[in-house]
Design a protein around this motif. Sequence first.
Motif, PDB file in Angstrom:
ATOM      1  N   VAL A 158      -7.502  -4.191 -10.979  1.00 50.14           N
ATOM      2  CA  VAL A 158      -7.421  -2.753 -11.251  1.00 50.14           C
ATOM      3  C   VAL A 158      -8.045  -1.946 -10.110  1.00 50.14           C
ATOM      4  N   VAL A 159      -9.195  -2.398  -9.609  1.00 43.98           N
ATOM      5  CA  VAL A 159      -9.829  -1.693  -8.487  1.00 43.98           C
ATOM      6  C   VAL A 159      -8.931  -1.742  -7.256  1.00 43.98           C
ATOM      7  N   THR A 160      -8.328  -2.896  -6.994  1.00 42.62           N
ATOM      8  CA  THR A 160      -7.408  -3.011  -5.860  1.00 42.62           C
ATOM      9  C   THR A 160      -6.236  -2.047  -6.015  1.00 42.62           C
ATOM     10  N   ALA A 161      -5.670  -1.983  -7.231  1.00 39.39           N
ATOM     11  CA  ALA A 161      -4.554  -1.062  -7.467  1.00 39.39           C
ATOM     12  C   ALA A 161      -4.976   0.378  -7.222  1.00 39.39           C
ATOM     13  N   GLY A 162      -6.146   0.759  -7.725  1.00 35.48           N
ATOM     14  CA  GLY A 162      -6.609   2.129  -7.554  1.00 35.48           C
ATOM     15  C   GLY A 162      -6.824   2.503  -6.100  1.00 35.48           C
ATOM     16  N   ILE A 163      -7.498   1.626  -5.346  1.00 32.32           N
ATOM     17  CA  ILE A 163      -7.762   1.917  -3.935  1.00 32.32           C
ATOM     18  C   ILE A 163      -6.452   1.936  -3.146  1.00 32.32           C
ATOM     19  N   THR A 164      -5.519   1.043  -3.485  1.00 25.60           N
ATOM     20  CA  THR A 164      -4.222   1.025  -2.799  1.00 25.60           C
ATOM     21  C   THR A 164      -3.497   2.355  -2.960  1.00 25.60           C
ATOM     22  N   LEU A 165      -3.576   2.925  -4.160  1.00 22.33           N
ATOM     23  CA  LEU A 165      -2.901   4.194  -4.414  1.00 22.33           C
ATOM     24  C   LEU A 165      -3.605   5.370  -3.747  1.00 22.33           C
ATOM     25  N   ILE A 166      -4.939   5.323  -3.726  1.00 25.95           N
ATOM     26  CA  ILE A 166      -5.704   6.439  -3.154  1.00 25.95           C
ATOM     27  C   ILE A 166      -5.715   6.381  -1.630  1.00 25.95           C
ATOM     28  N   TRP A 167      -5.863   5.172  -1.097  1.00 26.24           N
ATOM     29  CA  TRP A 167      -5.960   4.971   0.351  1.00 26.24           C
ATOM     30  C   TRP A 167      -4.678   4.319   0.845  1.00 26.24           C
ATOM     31  N   GLN A 168      -3.676   5.125   1.124  1.00 25.02           N
ATOM     32  CA  GLN A 168      -2.373   4.616   1.529  1.00 25.02           C
ATOM     33  C   GLN A 168      -2.278   4.636   3.049  1.00 25.02           C
ATOM     34  N   SER A 169      -2.570   3.492   3.649  1.00 25.29           N
ATOM     35  CA  SER A 169      -2.497   3.358   5.098  1.00 25.29           C
ATOM     36  C   SER A 169      -1.928   1.983   5.433  1.00 25.29           C
ATOM     37  N   VAL A 170      -1.612   1.798   6.698  1.00 22.33           N
ATOM     38  CA  VAL A 170      -1.042   0.524   7.146  1.00 22.33           C
ATOM     39  C   VAL A 170      -2.015  -0.623   6.908  1.00 22.33           C
ATOM     40  N   ALA A 171      -3.315  -0.358   7.092  1.00 23.54           N
ATOM     41  CA  ALA A 171      -4.307  -1.428   7.042  1.00 23.54           C
ATOM     42  C   ALA A 171      -4.873  -1.680   5.654  1.00 23.54           C
ATOM     43  N   SER A 172      -4.608  -0.796   4.691  1.00 27.59           N
ATOM     44  CA  SER A 172      -5.333  -0.873   3.415  1.00 27.59           C
ATOM     45  C   SER A 172      -5.095  -2.185   2.680  1.00 27.59           C
ATOM     46  N   GLN A 173      -3.833  -2.626   2.588  1.00 20.77           N
ATOM     47  CA  GLN A 173      -3.547  -3.840   1.829  1.00 20.77           C
ATOM     48  C   GLN A 173      -4.199  -5.058   2.467  1.00 20.77           C
ATOM     49  N   PHE A 248       3.185  -3.384   8.910  1.00 20.57           N
ATOM     50  CA  PHE A 248       2.645  -3.902   7.660  1.00 20.57           C
ATOM     51  C   PHE A 248       3.101  -2.974   6.531  1.00 20.57           C
ATOM     52  N   GLY A 249       3.272  -3.542   5.349  1.00 20.41           N
ATOM     53  CA  GLY A 249       3.534  -2.695   4.198  1.00 20.41           C
ATOM     54  C   GLY A 249       4.950  -2.732   3.682  1.00 20.41           C
ATOM     55  N   GLY A 250       5.833  -3.513   4.296  1.00 25.84           N
ATOM     56  CA  GLY A 250       7.156  -3.697   3.725  1.00 25.84           C
ATOM     57  C   GLY A 250       8.186  -2.697   4.234  1.00 25.84           C
ATOM     58  N   GLY A 251       9.336  -2.697   3.552  1.00 26.96           N
ATOM     59  CA  GLY A 251      10.504  -1.994   4.027  1.00 26.96           C
ATOM     60  C   GLY A 251      10.366  -0.492   4.138  1.00 26.96           C
ATOM     61  N   HIS A 252       9.668   0.136   3.186  1.00 27.81           N
ATOM     62  CA  HIS A 252       9.567   1.592   3.224  1.00 27.81           C
ATOM     63  C   HIS A 252       8.818   2.069   4.457  1.00 27.81           C
ATOM     64  N   VAL A 347      -2.103  -9.186  -7.741  1.00 28.55           N
ATOM     65  CA  VAL A 347      -1.664  -8.559  -8.996  1.00 28.55           C
ATOM     66  C   VAL A 347      -1.911  -7.052  -8.937  1.00 28.55           C
ATOM     67  N   GLY A 348      -3.073  -6.655  -8.401  1.00 27.75           N
ATOM     68  CA  GLY A 348      -3.383  -5.240  -8.285  1.00 27.75           C
ATOM     69  C   GLY A 348      -2.429  -4.512  -7.348  1.00 27.75           C
ATOM     70  N   ILE A 349      -2.078  -5.126  -6.230  1.00 29.93           N
ATOM     71  CA  ILE A 349      -1.143  -4.503  -5.288  1.00 29.93           C
ATOM     72  C   ILE A 349       0.231  -4.336  -5.935  1.00 29.93           C
ATOM     73  N   LEU A 350       0.649  -5.339  -6.699  1.00 30.82           N
ATOM     74  CA  LEU A 350       1.925  -5.238  -7.400  1.00 30.82           C
ATOM     75  C   LEU A 350       1.859  -4.156  -8.484  1.00 30.82           C
ATOM     76  N   LEU A 351       0.711  -4.038  -9.157  1.00 33.85           N
ATOM     77  CA  LEU A 351       0.523  -2.984 -10.154  1.00 33.85           C
ATOM     78  C   LEU A 351       0.611  -1.606  -9.496  1.00 33.85           C
ATOM     79  N   ALA A 352       0.001  -1.460  -8.321  1.00 28.77           N
ATOM     80  CA  ALA A 352       0.086  -0.188  -7.604  1.00 28.77           C
ATOM     81  C   ALA A 352       1.526   0.128  -7.223  1.00 28.77           C
TER      82      ALA A 352
END
Length: 401
Positions: A158-173, A248-252, A347-352
């Motif tokens: 859950v913490v990973t999902a939250g930070i991923t959503l708040i901090w959206q950068s190339v390096a975050s994941q 980094f970060g996939g197709g989008h 799991v958190g990254i997928l949840l985000a």
Amino acid sequence: MAGSKQLARREAGSRRSGVLEVLRVSFKLGLTSFGGPAAHLGYFYEEYVRKRKWIDERSYADLVALCQFLPGPASSQVGIGIGVIRAGVLGGIAAWLGFTLPSLIALTLFALLIKGFDISGAGWIHGLKMVAVAIVAQAVWGMGQKLAPDRTRASIAVVTAGITLIWQSVASQVLLIAAAGVLGFWLYRSAPHPHAPSLHVSVSRRAAAGCLALFFALLIGLPILRQVTQLEWVAVSDSFYRTGSLVFGGGHVVLPLLEREAVPTGWVDKQDFLAGYGAAQAVPGPLFTFAGYVGAVWGGVFGAALATAAIFLPAFLLVLGALPFWNSLRSSPKAQGAMTGINAAVVGILLAALYQPLWTTSILAPLDFAFASVLFVMLAFWKAPPWIVVAAGALGGALLW
């Protein structure tokens, strides 16, 4: 002597059969996997883990974590890795071909024949977005039960999902996965772990090191060759290879990077780039095949093939270079502790990703939520095959929107 020849023929036939099986299954996924990288991981989980059992759940999560660390198209790299595990290097090539060809052909034809035709607002496209939500929701549900079943790992997710959503950068994941690995090592390094299933990877460490060396040689050498030769096809190869190596970060994420490479050079104008961008959202398979669209606008079928090969080559070299070392490392008890934390973070990254971009761009009204819920129930409880859910999503979207 005759017996050894017969055994060799049977083994060769078995390998060919395995490669063809990988090609057939991945091609079906390439035809039906709508929704972007996160949805692709959900489709792979359903097909490769739950249905066919080509790879166990824990090893799949480990592979996803590895590919999140690597630059390039993460979902395609996961597919390549599973193909290599299933049927060797040729299996990896078959997995990539099958998953990539449908969208590559569609976008190349769009570039050559129907440029400017906008299908992004069609109702069936909106229905397919609902399918992607249902697919990823099921993957989060299933993987969460196995990889984040207690309060500590659920908290990491859950913490990973939250930070991923708040901090959206190339390096975050990458940084979040690394932090989860350190935390997992600290919390679980002495905990008893189930034996990590050993996976057969038919790539030697020497060959893997050669792939990594070639990856860096091309990354450094192509820009030099571009300056020396001044050949346009070398420039195209350099731009697309460099994009595939550093994103980094996939197709989008790759789409704006390609715009910076292709529009200023005149390979494609802004209007045609945006038309292709819309078409790329409407086709299944990896968004990296948008490179094929840009290449086709520049140089027809040859340009599509060159750009696609260049942007995906780094993914191949990195997966083949990392798999043998990863397979050995993950059997270490200390590494297993780190992987426990990393898998929860996955799991958190997928949840985000379920929330952003899937939920925020798809669930816009109560009808959207109701329809996506029906598709989720079809998939998770009625056990409908994914292609049935895809067909139901497209038909329902065409009728309702």
